[in-house]
Motif scaffolding. Structure first.
Motif, PDB file in Angstrom:
ATOM      1  N   ARG A  25       0.829  -1.201   0.000  1.00  0.00           N
ATOM      2  CA  ARG A  25       0.000   0.000   0.000  1.00  0.00           C
ATOM      3  C   ARG A  25       0.875   1.268   0.000  1.00  0.00           C
ATOM      4  O   ARG A  25       0.583   2.239  -0.693  1.00  0.00           O
ATOM      5  N   PHE A  26       1.969   1.240   0.765  1.00  0.00           N
ATOM      6  CA  PHE A  26       2.901   2.364   0.791  1.00  0.00           C
ATOM      7  C   PHE A  26       3.502   2.598  -0.584  1.00  0.00           C
ATOM      8  O   PHE A  26       3.565   3.732  -1.070  1.00  0.00           O
ATOM      9  N   TRP A  27       3.944   1.517  -1.225  1.00  0.00           N
ATOM     10  CA  TRP A  27       4.529   1.650  -2.560  1.00  0.00           C
ATOM     11  C   TRP A  27       3.520   2.243  -3.544  1.00  0.00           C
ATOM     12  O   TRP A  27       3.892   3.015  -4.421  1.00  0.00           O
ATOM     13  N   PHE A  31       4.622   5.399  -5.834  1.00  0.00           N
ATOM     14  CA  PHE A  31       4.909   5.153  -7.246  1.00  0.00           C
ATOM     15  C   PHE A  31       3.618   5.278  -8.062  1.00  0.00           C
ATOM     16  O   PHE A  31       2.743   4.410  -7.988  1.00  0.00           O
ATOM     17  N   PRO A  32       3.506   6.330  -8.852  1.00  0.00           N
ATOM     18  CA  PRO A  32       2.272   6.577  -9.611  1.00  0.00           C
ATOM     19  C   PRO A  32       1.874   5.450 -10.563  1.00  0.00           C
ATOM     20  O   PRO A  32       0.698   5.284 -10.859  1.00  0.00           O
ATOM     21  N   LEU A  54       5.224  -4.288  -9.277  1.00  0.00           N
ATOM     22  CA  LEU A  54       5.628  -4.382  -7.872  1.00  0.00           C
ATOM     23  C   LEU A  54       6.968  -5.086  -7.736  1.00  0.00           C
ATOM     24  O   LEU A  54       7.805  -4.687  -6.924  1.00  0.00           O
ATOM     25  N   ARG A  55       7.183  -6.131  -8.527  1.00  0.00           N
ATOM     26  CA  ARG A  55       8.472  -6.833  -8.493  1.00  0.00           C
ATOM     27  C   ARG A  55       9.621  -5.897  -8.907  1.00  0.00           C
ATOM     28  O   ARG A  55      10.710  -5.963  -8.362  1.00  0.00           O
ATOM     29  N   THR A  56       9.344  -5.040  -9.880  1.00  0.00           N
ATOM     30  CA  THR A  56      10.363  -4.090 -10.328  1.00  0.00           C
ATOM     31  C   THR A  56      10.693  -3.107  -9.207  1.00  0.00           C
ATOM     32  O   THR A  56      11.864  -2.851  -8.924  1.00  0.00           O
ATOM     33  N   ARG A  73      12.714   7.949 -10.051  1.00  0.00           N
ATOM     34  CA  ARG A  73      13.386   8.540 -11.219  1.00  0.00           C
ATOM     35  C   ARG A  73      13.787   7.461 -12.223  1.00  0.00           C
ATOM     36  O   ARG A  73      13.628   7.631 -13.435  1.00  0.00           O
ATOM     37  N   THR A  74      14.308   6.347 -11.704  1.00  0.00           N
ATOM     38  CA  THR A  74      14.729   5.249 -12.577  1.00  0.00           C
ATOM     39  C   THR A  74      13.542   4.713 -13.373  1.00  0.00           C
ATOM     40  O   THR A  74      13.644   4.488 -14.581  1.00  0.00           O
TER      41      THR A  74
END
Length: 122
Positions: A25-27, A31-32, A54-56, A73-74
């Motif tokens: 949930r935090f991710w 991460f948009p 999610l794995r990435t 950014r990556t």
């Protein structure tokens, strides 16, 4: 993973990735590109594509040790390249495991052949 299944619950994804649901949930907030589908009841429903994303993110944060901002950014610069890199690494890890299993099987056969040949000369 079930081949027929289209959506996965946060609990299922959490177990697959060995991450807490709160982390997922935090991710999503950080991460948009992580936007799972929501059911009518408001529960998250992840697709295989969501799980790959999610794995990435997991790879960038956990294995490469990037900060949230650096990972963001990556992914913004090269999302497909990072996803492909994670996919290839997973494939290589799988091949490595298979090769180790084959090597162990070959060693067992060789040991058995050696024991059999030693027993014939006594």
């Amino acid at each position: 993973m079930d081949i027929e299944k289209i959506y996965f619950s946060i609990g299922e994804v959490s177990r697959q990735l060995n991450e807490e649901p709160a982390t997922l949930r935090f991710w999503e907030r950080e991460f948009p590109s992580l936007r799972p589908h929501y059911s009518r009841k408001g529960t998250r429903q992840y697709t295989r594509e969501d799980i790959a994303k999610l794995r990435t993110v997991q790879h960038l944060l956990r294995e490469r040790g990037l900060s949230i901002e650096s990972a963001r950014r990556t992914l913004k610069k090269n999302p497909d390249g990072e996803a492909r890199r994670v996919e290839l690494l997973a494939h290589l890890e799988h091949l490595h495991t298979e090769l180790k299993d084959w090597l162990q099987a070959i060693e067992k056969v060789e040991e058995q052949q050696q024991l059999n040949s030693e027993g014939q000369y006594e």
